[in-house]
Design an enzyme around this catalytic site. Structure first.
Site, PDB file in Angstrom:
ATOM      1  N   CYS B 177       0.769  -1.072   0.050  1.00  0.00           N
ATOM      2  CA  CYS B 177       0.047   0.051  -0.066  1.00  0.00           C
ATOM      3  C   CYS B 177       0.842   1.298  -0.056  1.00  0.00           C
ATOM      4  O   CYS B 177       0.328   2.392   0.062  1.00  0.00           O
ATOM      5  CB  CYS B 177      -0.989   0.016   1.201  1.00  0.00           C
ATOM      6  SG  CYS B 177      -1.980  -1.534   1.112  1.00  0.00           S
ATOM      7  N   HIS B 317      -1.620   8.348   5.852  1.00  0.00           N
ATOM      8  CA  HIS B 317      -1.937   7.102   5.111  1.00  0.00           C
ATOM      9  C   HIS B 317      -3.448   7.043   5.583  1.00  0.00           C
ATOM     10  O   HIS B 317      -4.327   6.680   4.619  1.00  0.00           O
ATOM     11  CB  HIS B 317      -1.167   6.089   5.585  1.00  0.00           C
ATOM     12  CG  HIS B 317      -1.390   4.859   4.723  1.00  0.00           C
ATOM     13  ND1 HIS B 317      -1.415   4.943   3.513  1.00  0.00           N
ATOM     14  CD2 HIS B 317      -1.416   3.421   5.250  1.00  0.00           C
ATOM     15  CE1 HIS B 317      -1.518   3.381   3.304  1.00  0.00           C
ATOM     16  NE2 HIS B 317      -1.787   2.594   4.008  1.00  0.00           N
ATOM     17  N   GLU B 328      -0.241   5.462  13.078  1.00  0.00           N
ATOM     18  CA  GLU B 328       0.155   6.531  12.264  1.00  0.00           C
ATOM     19  C   GLU B 328       0.282   7.876  13.351  1.00  0.00           C
ATOM     20  O   GLU B 328       1.191   8.667  13.187  1.00  0.00           O
ATOM     21  CB  GLU B 328      -0.736   6.879  11.201  1.00  0.00           C
ATOM     22  CG  GLU B 328      -0.449   7.850  10.390  1.00  0.00           C
ATOM     23  CD  GLU B 328      -0.836   7.929   9.029  1.00  0.00           C
ATOM     24  OE1 GLU B 328      -1.846   7.539   8.913  1.00  0.00           O
ATOM     25  OE2 GLU B 328      -0.500   8.709   8.198  1.00  0.00           O
ATOM     26  N   LYS B 349      -8.852   9.105   1.875  1.00  0.00           N
ATOM     27  CA  LYS B 349      -9.402   7.701   1.916  1.00  0.00           C
ATOM     28  C   LYS B 349     -10.677   7.621   2.676  1.00  0.00           C
ATOM     29  O   LYS B 349     -11.605   6.740   2.282  1.00  0.00           O
ATOM     30  CB  LYS B 349      -8.406   6.748   2.653  1.00  0.00           C
ATOM     31  CG  LYS B 349      -7.360   6.385   1.899  1.00  0.00           C
ATOM     32  CD  LYS B 349      -6.323   5.320   2.738  1.00  0.00           C
ATOM     33  CE  LYS B 349      -5.102   5.030   1.838  1.00  0.00           C
ATOM     34  NZ  LYS B 349      -4.001   6.006   2.091  1.00  0.00           N
ATOM     35  N   HIS B 354      -9.492   3.164  -0.235  1.00  0.00           N
ATOM     36  CA  HIS B 354      -8.027   2.667  -0.251  1.00  0.00           C
ATOM     37  C   HIS B 354      -7.776   2.225  -1.560  1.00  0.00           C
ATOM     38  O   HIS B 354      -7.799   1.134  -1.936  1.00  0.00           O
ATOM     39  CB  HIS B 354      -7.599   1.948   0.825  1.00  0.00           C
ATOM     40  CG  HIS B 354      -6.131   1.824   1.200  1.00  0.00           C
ATOM     41  ND1 HIS B 354      -5.100   2.327   0.271  1.00  0.00           N
ATOM     42  CD2 HIS B 354      -5.448   1.041   2.020  1.00  0.00           C
ATOM     43  CE1 HIS B 354      -4.078   1.656   0.817  1.00  0.00           C
ATOM     44  NE2 HIS B 354      -4.084   1.049   1.709  1.00  0.00           N
ATOM     45  N   PHE B 413       1.714  -3.404   4.185  1.00  0.00           N
ATOM     46  CA  PHE B 413       2.050  -4.587   4.658  1.00  0.00           C
ATOM     47  C   PHE B 413       3.364  -4.794   4.361  1.00  0.00           C
ATOM     48  O   PHE B 413       3.709  -4.677   3.296  1.00  0.00           O
ATOM     49  CB  PHE B 413       0.839  -5.766   3.879  1.00  0.00           C
ATOM     50  CG  PHE B 413      -0.284  -5.824   4.616  1.00  0.00           C
ATOM     51  CD1 PHE B 413      -0.709  -5.054   5.472  1.00  0.00           C
ATOM     52  CD2 PHE B 413      -1.221  -6.706   3.876  1.00  0.00           C
ATOM     53  CE1 PHE B 413      -1.931  -5.426   6.019  1.00  0.00           C
ATOM     54  CE2 PHE B 413      -2.661  -6.819   4.376  1.00  0.00           C
ATOM     55  CZ  PHE B 413      -2.895  -6.033   5.457  1.00  0.00           C
TER      56      PHE B 413
END
Lengths: 393, 427
Positions: B177, B317, B328, B349, B354, B413
């Protein structure tokens, strides 16, 4: 800015020929062999059994990976050991990493279960949804994602400076090596782990390449002598530690070899295009080449037209001895180019080239000291590359 | 006049064109209007049956003309081309089909999909039990050859490179991502090395299908707040319950400042710094101490030659998973201290979902639009604040603000962390 010198200070390789450069050297001196029954009618170069505990001590980590990730993490560990950086967080925490990877490892049992049940299902899409929700192992996703070899290397070996994964078959391996080298040469990096792993022993892989009819069938043959028969795919893990010269000297690391040039190209496979691309890249290394002590290690695949075009290129440079690794190792897509640089580095450290491995006449003995190796890549579909690797000192 | 080199003597890398497509629409203007109006692009999935799935919503891009059962690489390619066309046209660089630099493109995972497997299975004639050997036997007839190149990992990059005439070997990449941000980082590095005067950097993802939805579902990563779909993505809210999968693409044309000036191009922004730090803690979770995220942001600031004080907006993010938003915020707090709570930080997002491999590039485009318009898009669906995340998330409504340097975070990830520092104009 003057280009900084890049040394190869660590190498790790695993394949059907064994574990480590010495085992590969020995096996490259023997006749080639391959498995013709496990995935019949396809020829397969199956990896030797590895004791994963030696490089991946936690069973939990091993369970979270699929084969290509275990193989790659293992080979990466060998390279880190070989460079003397394993277990040294002060080095690993600023070590950059570029991995070339495919991914997409599947549970073929689940797939065939779904396909077998589909014709009888009342609602096809709902049936697939239900079976996938129930049958897929959650962690299998982490074996599908291309970047999760790099992720596992971070976890198991602690390489955390940076982490990038390139995709795209052979070109990914070439560009991973090219960019890792370019970053060191330009001062963007001092220490890098670069490499790749490929598990060929999977039916979903065979399905992909059988769509393009690019796989060799029947009996194993020299990669130079397949008459368009295609690739004998093989499972390979190959990693290198690249290091800026002063960085290596400061910690007393010894080089296997130096990377002088790595170039890549991208051409459509029109007649003559691959040969021309190889010649263009050759022109970038020609000024520093000493042909009397140089040899070529080729990543030729056996797939046409690339194989014939590379042969044409080699005919233009017939003064140099040639070795193709595809006959013995098989073809491993992303790791082929890194693996061939590993073998070049080992040859340069010992100062001799391994013996010829085919009977087609392409490969002939080389006497005398080896000081430079040219490594080629002509991917089965795309992925042209050339490296010049040199002995140090 | 601004110098052509930065504080470290490297070429300054600027943006001269950008393009975007998301579930909100195609193009900068349409996206920006909807984004600042707080509109959501999340909707019930209609492309395939969601019967039996826990999550039945996504930010799919359904308005681009493709075949009804489009596969992921096909759609990813179309999305990339749409965004790149807009970016290249804006920059005015090169000529049509002749882009004077390399391509770095973040693409979704590529593999043969159920439609293909099913077609092959039917063609195999295998009745009681289908095996992969049966599928391969049918494949060897050559009648499904069209799927071969399509499902090679390099095919999207190859075709995009051909279309736009980029130079050299196109690099396809994945950092999960964070991929879109990594594509931009690689372009910045190539220009700083002097390898190229320009680079085309794209993140694209058209991979919403049943299996990808199932795979994220099985990791409990997705929101299951299916009704109403527009309210599902709730970054930084106490009741956030996962991210919403989405499709889209972002493209930027990067150039050295010198090269852009020489051809009289309009400078739209500066990629001032890129930072990275891999996390070795876990495959899907961040290190509980937040150190890799802190290190990543600090690396980006150092690369930009800026102190934390210079950042006046964060494009996080901000996925809306319980874990991401918590970690975060911990990371941001670690870098910015108490000031973190007053730096506006709004999640795109919440509206577009996403877009995975595309997200870092899409959000770079939105960061550039934020700088251009001096206006902050909101975090929508912020109705139940999480008291443990006391930040200014620009709740629910856009507002004007003075913005000079944006921090854009992307995490993925596999311990992937990338941060970009984006400025409005050369210093």
């Amino acid at each position: 800015m003057a280009e900084r010198e890049t040394w190869i200070t660590g190498i790790g390789i695993v394949s059907c020929l064994g574990e480590g450069p010495e085992a590969h050297w020995r096996a490259l001196s023997e006749p080639a062999s391959a498995d013709t029954t496990s995935f019949a009618p396809y020829v397969m170069h199956r990896i030797v059994p590895l004791d994963f505990d030696k490089q991946i001590p936690k069973k939990g980590d091993q369970r979270q990976m699929e084969a290509w990730q275990r193989i790659g993490t293992y080979a990466a560990g060998l390279a880190l050991d070989s460079a003397g950086v394993k277990g040294k967080p002060e080095l690993l925490s600023h070590m950059d990493m570029i991995v070339a990877a495919g991914g997409g490892e599947r549970d073929t049992q689940v797939d065939v279960g779904v396909l077998t049940g589909l014709p009888k299902a009342a609602k096809a899409e709902a049936f697939v949804n239900e079976r996938l929700m129930n049958d897929l192992r959650p962690t299998l996703f982490l074996a599908q994602l291309s970047n999760l070899l790099a992720g596992n290397i971070s976890i198991v070996h602690g390489v955390t400076g940076s982490s990038r994964t390139f995709m795209g078959e052979e070109s990914a391996g070439v560009d991973a090596m090219r960019i890792a080298h370019a970053r060191i040469a330009a001062g963007q990096s001092d220490l890098a782990l670069v490499g790749s792993a490929y598990n060929a022993e999977r039916w979903e892989v065979i399905l992909q390449f059988s769509l393009g009819r690019t796989l060799a069938k029947g009996e194993p043959r020299s990669v130079w002598d397949r008459a368009g028969g295609g690739m004998e795919i093989g499972t390979i893990g190959a990693f290198l530690v690249l290091e800026e010269k002063a960085h290596a000297l400061a910690r007393g690391a010894k080089p296997f070899a130096r990377i002088a040039v790595i170039a890549s190209d991208h051409v459509r496979r029109t007649a003559g295009a691959v040969t021309a691309a190889l010649e263009r890249m050759w022109a970038t290394i020609a000024p520093r080449l000493a042909p009397e002590s140089a040899a070529i290690i080729s990543g030729v695949t056996g797939v046409e037209p690339g194989t014939s075009e590379e042969k044409e290129f080699l005919r233009h440079h017939s003064g140099l001895a040639v070795r193709a690794t595809g006959t013995h190792l098989g073809h491993g897509l992303e790791p082929q180019f890194p693996a061939n640089i590993v073998l070049a580095a080992q040859a340069l450290r010992t100062g001799t080239l391994f013996p010829p491995g085919d009977t087609s006449g392409m490969e002939r003995p080389m006497d005398g000291v080896l000081s430079q190796v040219v490594v080629t890549s002509v991917g089965h579909w795309r992925g042209e590359g050339l490296a010049l690797i040199e002995a140090v000192g | 006049m601004a110098a052509y080199t930065d504080q470290s003597g490297r070429p300054v890398v600027v943006v001269t064109g950008y393009g975007v497509v998301t579930s909100l629409g195609a193009g900068r203007e349409d996206n920006w209007a909807k984004l600042t109006a707080g509109q959501s692009g999340i909707h019930a999935i209609t492309r395939f049956s969601t019967e039996g799935l826990k999550t039945r919503i996504a930010g799919t891009v359904d308005f681009i003309a493709v075949e009804p059962r489009v596969n992921a690489p096909e759609l990813s390619q179309r999305l990339a081309e749409t965004a790149a066309e807009e970016a290249i046209a804006q920059s005015g660089i090169g000529t049509v089909g002749d882009f004077p630099g390399p391509l770095f493109i973040a693409v979704a995972p590529v593999e043969i999909e159920w439609q293909q497997r099913q077609e092959l299975a039917v063609a195999s004639g295998a009745i009681d039990a289908v095996s992969y050997a049966d599928l391969a036997r049918v494949a060897e007839t050559g009648q499904f050859n069209r799927y071969y190149e399509r499902f090679l990992f390099g095919s999207v990059a190859d075709r995009v490179a051909e279309k736009f005439g980029t130079k050299g070997s196109p690099v396809s990449l994945s950092t999960a991502c964070a991929s879109g941000a990594t594509a931009i980082q690689l372009g910045v590095e190539a220009i700083r090395r002097g390898e190229a005067d320009a680079a085309l950097c794209i993140g694209t993802d058209g991979s919403v299908n049943a299996e990808s939805l199932v795979r994220f579902s099985l990791l409990s990563a997705l929101s299951t707040s299916n009704d109403p779909p527009q309210a599902a993505a709730k970054p930084f809210s106490k009741n956030r319950d996962g991210f919403v999968m989405a499709e889209g693409a972002g493209a930027v044309v990067l150039e050295s400042l010198e090269s852009a000036k020489a051809r009289g191009a309009k400078i739209l922004g500066v990629i001032e710094g890129c930072g990275e730090m891999a996390d070795s803690f876990h495959r899907t979770r961040s290190s509980p101490d937040g150190k890799p995220i802190v290190g990543c942001i600090r690396n980006a600031l150092a690369d930009a030659g800026l102190t934390p004080d210079a950042i006046d907006y964060i494009n996080p993010h901000g996925t809306g998973t319980p874990e991401n938003d918590k970690m975060e915020c911990l990371g941001v707090l670690g870098v910015f201290g108490e000031r973190a709570k007053s730096i506006p930080m709004s999640s795109n997002k919440s509206m577009i979902g996403h877009s995975l491999s595309a997200a870092g590039a899409v959000e770079t485009v939105f960061s550039l639009l934020t700088l251009d318009h001096q206006r902050l898009p909101p975090t929508i669906n912020y109705l139940v604040p999480d008291p443990s995340l006391p930040f200014d998330v620009v709740p629910n409504t856009a507002r004007d603000a003075r913005v000079t340097h944006v921090l854009s975070n992307s995490f993925g990830f596999g311990g992937q962390n990338v941060s970009l520092v984006i400025g409005g104009e050369p210093r």
